[in-house]
Design an enzyme around this catalytic site. Structure first.
Site, PDB file in Angstrom:
ATOM      1  N   LYS A   1       0.589  -1.234   0.132  1.00 30.99           N
ATOM      2  CA  LYS A   1       0.036  -0.102  -0.044  1.00 30.99           C
ATOM      3  C   LYS A   1       0.819   1.331   0.034  1.00 30.99           C
ATOM      4  O   LYS A   1       0.550   2.129  -0.678  1.00 30.99           O
ATOM      5  CB  LYS A   1      -0.795  -0.007   1.274  1.00 30.99           C
ATOM      6  CG  LYS A   1      -1.944  -1.238   1.009  1.00 30.99           C
ATOM      7  CD  LYS A   1      -2.711  -1.482   2.505  1.00 30.99           C
ATOM      8  CE  LYS A   1      -3.524  -2.820   1.974  1.00 30.99           C
ATOM      9  NZ  LYS A   1      -4.047  -3.411   3.617  1.00 30.99           N
TER      10      LYS A   1
ATOM     11  N   ASP B   1     -10.303   2.966   4.368  1.00 32.59           N
ATOM     12  CA  ASP B   1     -10.415   1.442   4.249  1.00 32.59           C
ATOM     13  C   ASP B   1     -12.079   1.073   4.538  1.00 32.59           C
ATOM     14  O   ASP B   1     -12.208  -0.091   4.354  1.00 32.59           O
ATOM     15  CB  ASP B   1      -9.412   0.969   5.143  1.00 32.59           C
ATOM     16  CG  ASP B   1      -9.122  -0.475   4.805  1.00 32.59           C
ATOM     17  OD1 ASP B   1      -9.294  -0.795   3.474  1.00 32.59           O
ATOM     18  OD2 ASP B   1      -8.594  -1.313   5.531  1.00 32.59           O
TER      19      ASP B   1
ATOM     20  N   GLN C   1      -4.098  -2.001   9.758  1.00 29.91           N
ATOM     21  CA  GLN C   1      -3.975  -3.182   9.332  1.00 29.91           C
ATOM     22  C   GLN C   1      -4.574  -4.262   9.871  1.00 29.91           C
ATOM     23  O   GLN C   1      -4.113  -4.594  11.288  1.00 29.91           O
ATOM     24  CB  GLN C   1      -2.386  -3.546   9.013  1.00 29.91           C
ATOM     25  CG  GLN C   1      -2.380  -4.980   8.287  1.00 29.91           C
ATOM     26  CD  GLN C   1      -2.746  -4.974   6.634  1.00 29.91           C
ATOM     27  OE1 GLN C   1      -2.643  -4.143   6.273  1.00 29.91           O
ATOM     28  NE2 GLN C   1      -3.437  -6.136   6.630  1.00 29.91           N
TER      29      GLN C   1
END
Length: 275
Positions: free
Chosen positions: A50, A117, A94
């Site tokens: 990313k 996200d 994450q």
């Protein structure tokens, strides 16, 4: 019939060129903050991918690495700091985090304007109701992929196998918003093969290698595999599908690149909204 390959890798590369042009128009470079808790090598690899994508489109990135002993309170404090940092346009925590951490509380602590996200409860609710919100990155990437290849969704029967809050559930909501009739299957579903056999669109989002057998899927279906496992396996068995189905995502190179692309695209959108 030869299946159309839904090439996420090629599409992501194409979209990165457009994203770079938009980044160049901004006075301040957008910054994506990534938070990695612990030392899981797979998670570290995903985070680095990313960060690399940010660099390719000219965006900035900030990597926050915390020890595996981090508490919920410490992680919440880190998120709060990033929420209040005007340079940060997007925040990625994450998944998964170590077991002592309340992951849902930490996801929901992310400012909805920086939830690129698509992991907050509030963001999910707004997306499901058809309101403006950043969608969960993998489902959002899949929807972009399907749109690019002109896959007909309205009126089709979609079966999503998996009900995780950041993949299966938002995927089902996005397909429903696109006028699909949606069935969600999970570990308690009876007659899974029968459910899948009626689907015009099958989305594998269960996280188990080749759980979905190729002979369950009807001819002419669209097959989207959101899984990735050791040896290049997905959630869906592919042998024999390429000559029966209408379209299929490769593993790797299908959904994965579009997940990262959706994350980067939504970070840029956040920056444009905050500018």
């Amino acid at each position: 019939m030869t299946a159309q390959i839904l090439d996420g890798k090629a599409l992501a590369k194409q979209r990165e060129q457009m994203l770079k042009q938009r980044v160049d128009l901004l006075e301040q470079k957008p910054v994506l903050a990534t938070i990695l808790v612990g030392d899981d090598p797979s998670s570290a690899t995903y985070v680095q991918m990313k960060i690399n994508a940010c660099g390719r489109v000219g965006m900035g990135s900030r990597s926050v690495e915390l020890p595996s002993t981090t508490t919920t309170e410490q992680l919440l404090a880190t998120i709060d700091e990033l929420n209040n940092d005007s340079q940060v346009c997007g925040i990625l925590l994450q998944h998964p985090v170590p077991p002592q951490i309340d992951e849902r509380a930490c996801f929901d602590a992310i400012d909805i304007t920086k939830d690129v996200d698509g992991v907050t409860t509030q963001g999910f609710g707004r997306m499901a109701m058809g309101e403006q919100a950043f969608g969960s990155a993998t489902p959002a990437g899949i929807m972009t992929l399907l749109k690019h290849y002109d896959i007909q969704l309205s009126g089709k029967h979609a079966v999503v196998v998996g009900r995780s809050p950041i993949l299966g559930k938002p995927m089902a909501a996005m397909l429903l918003n696109a006028n699909c009739t949606v069935t969600i299957c999970h570990s308690r579903t009876e007659d899974l093969a029968d459910q899948i056999g009626r689907a015009d669109i099958v989305v594998g989002a269960v996280g188990k290698p080749e759980l979905i057998r190729a002979d369950w899927i009807k001819d002419g279906a669209v097959v989207v595999d959101a899984g990735y496992h050791q040896g290049g396996l997905g959630d869906i068995e592919k042998d024999g599908l390429e000559n029966r189905v209408a379209a299929v995502t490769p593993v790797p190179g299908g959904v994965g690149p579009m997940t990262i692309n959706a994350l980067i695209s939504q970070t840029l959108e956040s920056a444009e909204l905050l500018a």
